[in-house]
Structure formats: C-alpha cells, structure tokens
Design a protein around this motif. Structure first.
Motif, PDB file in Angstrom:
ATOM      1  N   GLU A 202      -4.412 -31.891  12.102  1.00 39.00           N
ATOM      2  CA  GLU A 202      -3.292 -32.739  11.709  1.00 39.00           C
ATOM      3  C   GLU A 202      -3.625 -34.220  11.893  1.00 39.00           C
ATOM      4  O   GLU A 202      -3.268 -35.048  11.063  1.00 39.00           O
ATOM      5  CB  GLU A 202      -2.032 -32.371  12.504  1.00 39.00           C
ATOM      6  CG  GLU A 202      -1.474 -31.020  12.088  1.00 39.00           C
ATOM      7  CD  GLU A 202      -0.060 -30.755  12.596  1.00 39.00           C
ATOM      8  OE1 GLU A 202       0.501 -31.610  13.325  1.00 39.00           O
ATOM      9  OE2 GLU A 202       0.475 -29.685  12.265  1.00 39.00           O
ATOM     10  N   THR A 203      -4.320 -34.548  12.978  1.00 42.12           N
ATOM     11  CA  THR A 203      -4.569 -35.967  13.291  1.00 42.12           C
ATOM     12  C   THR A 203      -6.046 -36.271  13.521  1.00 42.12           C
ATOM     13  O   THR A 203      -6.395 -37.341  14.002  1.00 42.12           O
ATOM     14  CB  THR A 203      -3.773 -36.370  14.551  1.00 42.12           C
ATOM     15  OG1 THR A 203      -4.054 -35.404  15.589  1.00 42.12           O
ATOM     16  CG2 THR A 203      -2.267 -36.384  14.286  1.00 42.12           C
ATOM     17  N   PHE A 204      -6.914 -35.320  13.192  1.00 38.97           N
ATOM     18  CA  PHE A 204      -8.355 -35.517  13.426  1.00 38.97           C
ATOM     19  C   PHE A 204      -9.149 -34.737  12.390  1.00 38.97           C
ATOM     20  O   PHE A 204      -8.618 -33.858  11.700  1.00 38.97           O
ATOM     21  CB  PHE A 204      -8.751 -35.052  14.836  1.00 38.97           C
ATOM     22  CG  PHE A 204      -8.563 -33.570  15.044  1.00 38.97           C
ATOM     23  CD1 PHE A 204      -9.606 -32.679  14.793  1.00 38.97           C
ATOM     24  CD2 PHE A 204      -7.338 -33.050  15.472  1.00 38.97           C
ATOM     25  CE1 PHE A 204      -9.425 -31.308  14.954  1.00 38.97           C
ATOM     26  CE2 PHE A 204      -7.155 -31.684  15.628  1.00 38.97           C
ATOM     27  CZ  PHE A 204      -8.199 -30.812  15.371  1.00 38.97           C
ATOM     28  N   ALA A 205     -10.432 -35.070  12.301  1.00 40.26           N
ATOM     29  CA  ALA A 205     -11.372 -34.298  11.470  1.00 40.26           C
ATOM     30  C   ALA A 205     -12.653 -34.131  12.258  1.00 40.26           C
ATOM     31  O   ALA A 205     -13.188 -35.094  12.807  1.00 40.26           O
ATOM     32  CB  ALA A 205     -11.646 -35.016  10.159  1.00 40.26           C
ATOM     33  N   VAL A 206     -13.140 -32.903  12.331  1.00 38.25           N
ATOM     34  CA  VAL A 206     -14.460 -32.624  12.895  1.00 38.25           C
ATOM     35  C   VAL A 206     -15.397 -32.501  11.702  1.00 38.25           C
ATOM     36  O   VAL A 206     -15.129 -31.723  10.776  1.00 38.25           O
ATOM     37  CB  VAL A 206     -14.452 -31.305  13.702  1.00 38.25           C
ATOM     38  CG1 VAL A 206     -15.852 -30.970  14.198  1.00 38.25           C
ATOM     39  CG2 VAL A 206     -13.472 -31.403  14.874  1.00 38.25           C
ATOM     40  N   LEU A 257       0.078 -26.916  19.170  1.00 39.10           N
ATOM     41  CA  LEU A 257      -1.104 -26.903  18.312  1.00 39.10           C
ATOM     42  C   LEU A 257      -2.342 -26.449  19.092  1.00 39.10           C
ATOM     43  O   LEU A 257      -2.586 -26.920  20.207  1.00 39.10           O
ATOM     44  CB  LEU A 257      -1.347 -28.295  17.727  1.00 39.10           C
ATOM     45  CG  LEU A 257      -0.284 -28.776  16.724  1.00 39.10           C
ATOM     46  CD1 LEU A 257      -0.481 -30.254  16.407  1.00 39.10           C
ATOM     47  CD2 LEU A 257      -0.335 -27.950  15.440  1.00 39.10           C
ATOM     48  N   TYR A 258      -3.090 -25.542  18.489  1.00 36.30           N
ATOM     49  CA  TYR A 258      -4.336 -25.040  19.085  1.00 36.30           C
ATOM     50  C   TYR A 258      -5.455 -25.178  18.060  1.00 36.30           C
ATOM     51  O   TYR A 258      -5.265 -24.878  16.879  1.00 36.30           O
ATOM     52  CB  TYR A 258      -4.215 -23.552  19.447  1.00 36.30           C
ATOM     53  CG  TYR A 258      -3.306 -23.262  20.603  1.00 36.30           C
ATOM     54  CD1 TYR A 258      -3.803 -23.180  21.906  1.00 36.30           C
ATOM     55  CD2 TYR A 258      -1.951 -23.055  20.401  1.00 36.30           C
ATOM     56  CE1 TYR A 258      -2.964 -22.900  22.981  1.00 36.30           C
ATOM     57  CE2 TYR A 258      -1.098 -22.775  21.465  1.00 36.30           C
ATOM     58  CZ  TYR A 258      -1.613 -22.701  22.753  1.00 36.30           C
ATOM     59  OH  TYR A 258      -0.774 -22.428  23.809  1.00 36.30           O
ATOM     60  N   GLN A 275     -13.179 -33.912  25.090  1.00 39.58           N
ATOM     61  CA  GLN A 275     -12.146 -34.852  25.546  1.00 39.58           C
ATOM     62  C   GLN A 275     -11.386 -35.453  24.361  1.00 39.58           C
ATOM     63  O   GLN A 275     -10.160 -35.543  24.364  1.00 39.58           O
ATOM     64  CB  GLN A 275     -12.833 -35.967  26.354  1.00 39.58           C
ATOM     65  CG  GLN A 275     -11.898 -36.738  27.258  1.00 39.58           C
ATOM     66  CD  GLN A 275     -12.689 -37.788  28.061  1.00 39.58           C
ATOM     67  OE1 GLN A 275     -13.893 -37.966  27.893  1.00 39.58           O
ATOM     68  NE2 GLN A 275     -11.994 -38.489  28.926  1.00 39.58           N
ATOM     69  N   LYS A 276     -12.140 -35.846  23.320  1.00 37.87           N
ATOM     70  CA  LYS A 276     -11.503 -36.417  22.116  1.00 37.87           C
ATOM     71  C   LYS A 276     -10.582 -35.392  21.463  1.00 37.87           C
ATOM     72  O   LYS A 276      -9.461 -35.707  21.060  1.00 37.87           O
ATOM     73  CB  LYS A 276     -12.577 -36.859  21.117  1.00 37.87           C
ATOM     74  CG  LYS A 276     -13.221 -38.184  21.464  1.00 37.87           C
ATOM     75  CD  LYS A 276     -14.275 -38.551  20.425  1.00 37.87           C
ATOM     76  CE  LYS A 276     -15.062 -39.783  20.861  1.00 37.87           C
ATOM     77  NZ  LYS A 276     -16.242 -39.986  20.017  1.00 37.87           N
ATOM     78  N   LEU A 277     -11.076 -34.156  21.333  1.00 38.96           N
ATOM     79  CA  LEU A 277     -10.270 -33.113  20.696  1.00 38.96           C
ATOM     80  C   LEU A 277      -9.007 -32.812  21.500  1.00 38.96           C
ATOM     81  O   LEU A 277      -7.930 -32.615  20.928  1.00 38.96           O
ATOM     82  CB  LEU A 277     -11.099 -31.823  20.541  1.00 38.96           C
ATOM     83  CG  LEU A 277     -12.162 -31.848  19.446  1.00 38.96           C
ATOM     84  CD1 LEU A 277     -13.093 -30.652  19.571  1.00 38.96           C
ATOM     85  CD2 LEU A 277     -11.512 -31.876  18.061  1.00 38.96           C
ATOM     86  N   GLU A 278      -9.153 -32.784  22.825  1.00 43.03           N
ATOM     87  CA  GLU A 278      -8.002 -32.417  23.661  1.00 43.03           C
ATOM     88  C   GLU A 278      -6.899 -33.476  23.663  1.00 43.03           C
ATOM     89  O   GLU A 278      -5.788 -33.202  24.100  1.00 43.03           O
ATOM     90  CB  GLU A 278      -8.470 -32.069  25.077  1.00 43.03           C
ATOM     91  CG  GLU A 278      -9.145 -30.688  25.108  1.00 43.03           C
ATOM     92  CD  GLU A 278      -9.649 -30.272  26.468  1.00 43.03           C
ATOM     93  OE1 GLU A 278      -9.925 -31.174  27.312  1.00 43.03           O
ATOM     94  OE2 GLU A 278      -9.787 -29.050  26.700  1.00 43.03           O
ATOM     95  N   ALA A 282      -4.636 -28.420  21.939  1.00 41.40           N
ATOM     96  CA  ALA A 282      -5.226 -27.482  22.906  1.00 41.40           C
ATOM     97  C   ALA A 282      -6.372 -26.746  22.203  1.00 41.40           C
ATOM     98  O   ALA A 282      -6.439 -26.734  20.973  1.00 41.40           O
ATOM     99  CB  ALA A 282      -4.172 -26.490  23.382  1.00 41.40           C
ATOM    100  N   ILE A 283      -7.275 -26.159  22.970  1.00 42.84           N
ATOM    101  CA  ILE A 283      -8.436 -25.465  22.392  1.00 42.84           C
ATOM    102  C   ILE A 283      -8.433 -24.009  22.848  1.00 42.84           C
ATOM    103  O   ILE A 283      -8.155 -23.712  24.019  1.00 42.84           O
ATOM    104  CB  ILE A 283      -9.757 -26.147  22.835  1.00 42.84           C
ATOM    105  CG1 ILE A 283      -9.853 -27.554  22.220  1.00 42.84           C
ATOM    106  CG2 ILE A 283     -10.974 -25.317  22.417  1.00 42.84           C
ATOM    107  CD1 ILE A 283     -11.061 -28.366  22.696  1.00 42.84           C
ATOM    108  N   LEU A 284      -8.723 -23.101  21.919  1.00 44.50           N
ATOM    109  CA  LEU A 284      -8.892 -21.690  22.266  1.00 44.50           C
ATOM    110  C   LEU A 284     -10.210 -21.218  21.672  1.00 44.50           C
ATOM    111  O   LEU A 284     -10.480 -21.444  20.494  1.00 44.50           O
ATOM    112  CB  LEU A 284      -7.743 -20.853  21.688  1.00 44.50           C
ATOM    113  CG  LEU A 284      -7.887 -19.335  21.868  1.00 44.50           C
ATOM    114  CD1 LEU A 284      -7.581 -18.925  23.301  1.00 44.50           C
ATOM    115  CD2 LEU A 284      -6.983 -18.573  20.911  1.00 44.50           C
ATOM    116  N   SER A 285     -11.044 -20.568  22.498  1.00 46.81           N
ATOM    117  CA  SER A 285     -12.306 -20.037  21.958  1.00 46.81           C
ATOM    118  C   SER A 285     -12.431 -18.555  22.292  1.00 46.81           C
ATOM    119  O   SER A 285     -11.805 -18.058  23.232  1.00 46.81           O
ATOM    120  CB  SER A 285     -13.504 -20.800  22.523  1.00 46.81           C
ATOM    121  OG  SER A 285     -13.616 -20.576  23.918  1.00 46.81           O
TER     122      SER A 285
END
Length: 311
Positions: A202-206, A257-258, A275-278, A282-285
C-alpha cells in the motif's frame, strides 16, 4: 479501490514436482536429487498446509481448493498465473506458456468462490492468445497498483507487450513496461515473472532495481513509484534468488496489514530492509523450501487475491 484483500484463493497440490515445461525459462527451478516424486509431493503438501494455517491464524480468509488428478498439473499450486479477481466482479483468465499449465484453469474453482458468496459479473478471457504463442501469466506478469490504476510488467517470453496493453485497456490501468534480467551462467536473461523481482504494498515497493538494465526504463519505474508515494526498498539479485521479491501484502484480522513471504526470503533480508518494511506492515514468513526449489515460485505465486464483491 483497495490495494490489499483479506481473501486469498489457494490450490492444494496433489502431484507437485518440478515442471520440465516451465524450467526452460524459469531459472529458479532445481532438481531435488535423491527424493522420489511422492516424497517431494508430500513435503510440498506439508509446506502448503503449514502456510495456510499461519495465514488463517492472523485472520486471512483462505479459500482452499484441492487440485484434481484429471490432468498432469505439477504447478497448480500457483493459481495467480491463470486467474485474477477484481472489485467490479470481473475475472481475468490468462494464456499460459507451458501447455500442461493450461489445464490448471478450472471453472469449478470459480463456482466454489460463488458458493462462498462472491459475485462474478463478467469474465475477460485472453486464453485464445495461446494459439498465437502469446502469453500473459496473470499477476505473475502483471503487478497491479489497484489504487493508482497502474500496471507494471517486465516483458519476457511469458509476458507479451501487446497483450499487456490490451489488458490495461480492458481493466483501465496505465501501463508501465520494462525489461528485467538476471544473470544465468554469465548471460543476462529475462526474469520470467514480474512478481519475482517486485512487490507492491500500500505504501511501499520492494524491487530489484539493478535487474532493470535500461537506465531510462529504471528511471521511469522509480518515477511512477515515487509519484504514488511508495517508499522504494531496493533488493539485490541474490535476494531475488531467495525469492525476496515474491511477497504479497494482505489484510488479516481487524484490517491489520501483513507482508507475506517465505522463510528464505525473510532470511535474505538485511536488518535495515526489515526495519524499513516494519514501518509499513507486519511480516509473516513460512518455510516453502521444497515448493521454491522444484516450482521456482514462492509465497506470492501461491496466492490468488480475491477482490470480488460479496452478495
């Protein structure tokens, strides 16, 4: 318009293995020596089931449909390549490069979503392009910024420019076209799917900017992402090889958001990238080792996002 959804369609494999028909231009696939097909399939099923449990635990609505053994469909675990679901009730059906992947398209999958209360008003079917050997493999080839109505596409043997433009006209997206390459035995070769080197949140691009060899094209992609307010998190080709580009942002319980990715993708990220992504999500792997090795696809490829309206 929403960029992320709470509902995901996933196909549970029954004959998962390395697909020799896709290995010709998917350079991420590997043979797993010493493992019988039944053992590979069992491992893939276990990874799939564990992954679904994790998604459901955070509140994602996962619609699981079992693959059938009617056809030989070793890649059925990657449904996002043959179908896409849109907020206006339209479904897109896509032409597939590998002949055995064309059997993955199943009407009963659409019926299952309708049974679950989703509305399908229209189907736009591009599959006749297969007769001309022209391909566009769903949200593998197309990265959709649904809010800003832009579609990003890295051209490859599986992503035809003219068909991409046709998709953009039909679905009302602005096309952002480029070429993305990887080094294979010393040669630069097209990355088979856009969603391997790029992920839109939504607010970033990898994104692996170094895979876009043409400076003008790279600058154009950066300009579009920046003008839409996305923080760009650049990843390396080595991280792409660990599927760090193959991520998807979804909504869990309470619209949290995950960002979903594989364990190998997560482990390849630097502390600074995490850190940038968080700051955004949130992150789920989840561990997808077997699926990644034999299938050459990862967490994002396994999820077909459902944006259809509900009855």
């Amino acid at each position: 318009m929403q960029q992320t959804t709470n509902t995901i369609l996933m196909i549970r494999p029954i004959n998962f293995r390395m697909n020799e028909q896709t290995a010709v231009n998917n350079y991420y696939q590997k043979e797993l020596a010493g493992l019988l097909p039944a053992a590979i399939n069992a491992k893939a099923q276990q990874e799939f089931d564990d992954y679904v449990i994790k998604l459901r635990e955070i509140g994602v609505n996962v619609v699981v449909v079992n693959d059938t053994d009617e056809f030989d469909t070793p890649d059925s675990i990657f449904p996002n390549n043959w179908v896409s679901f849109h907020e206006n009730g339209t479904v897109g059906l896509y032409p597939m490069f590998a002949e055995n992947r064309r059997f993955e398209r199943r009407e009963d999958v659409l019926l299952k979503l309708e049974d679950a209360g989703f509305l399908i008003h229209d189907v736009i079917d591009y599959t006749s392009a297969e007769e001309e050997n022209v391909f566009l493999e769903g949200t593998g080839s197309l990265l959709l910024d649904r809010v800003n109505r832009k579609a990003y596409c890295a051209l490859s043997p599986r992503a035809d420019e003219d068909l991409f433009i046709e998709f953009c006209e039909d679905f009302e997206y602005f096309p952002v076209v480029f070429s993305a390459n990887q080094t294979v035995e010393g040669e630069r070769k097209a990355i088979y799917h856009t969603n391997v080197m790029m992920c839109l949140g939504e607010t970033f691009a990898v994104i692996c900017l170094s895979s876009i060899d043409d400076k003008k094209e790279r600058k154009n992609v950066i300009t579009h992402l920046k003008e839409d307010g996305k923080e760009i998190i650049d990843i390396t080709e080595s991280q792409v090889n660990n599927f760090a580009g193959n991520m998807l942002q979804v909504k869990g319980a309470n619209d949290t958001l995950y960002l979903i990715m594989s364990e190998s993708a997560y482990n390849s990220l630097t502390a600074s990238q995490i850190q940038k992504l968080e700051k955004h999500t949130a992150i789920l792997s989840s561990s997808l080792k077997t699926i990644e090795a034999c299938g050459g696809g990862s967490a994002r490829c396994m999820m077909a996002e459902v944006f259809l309206p509900k009855a």
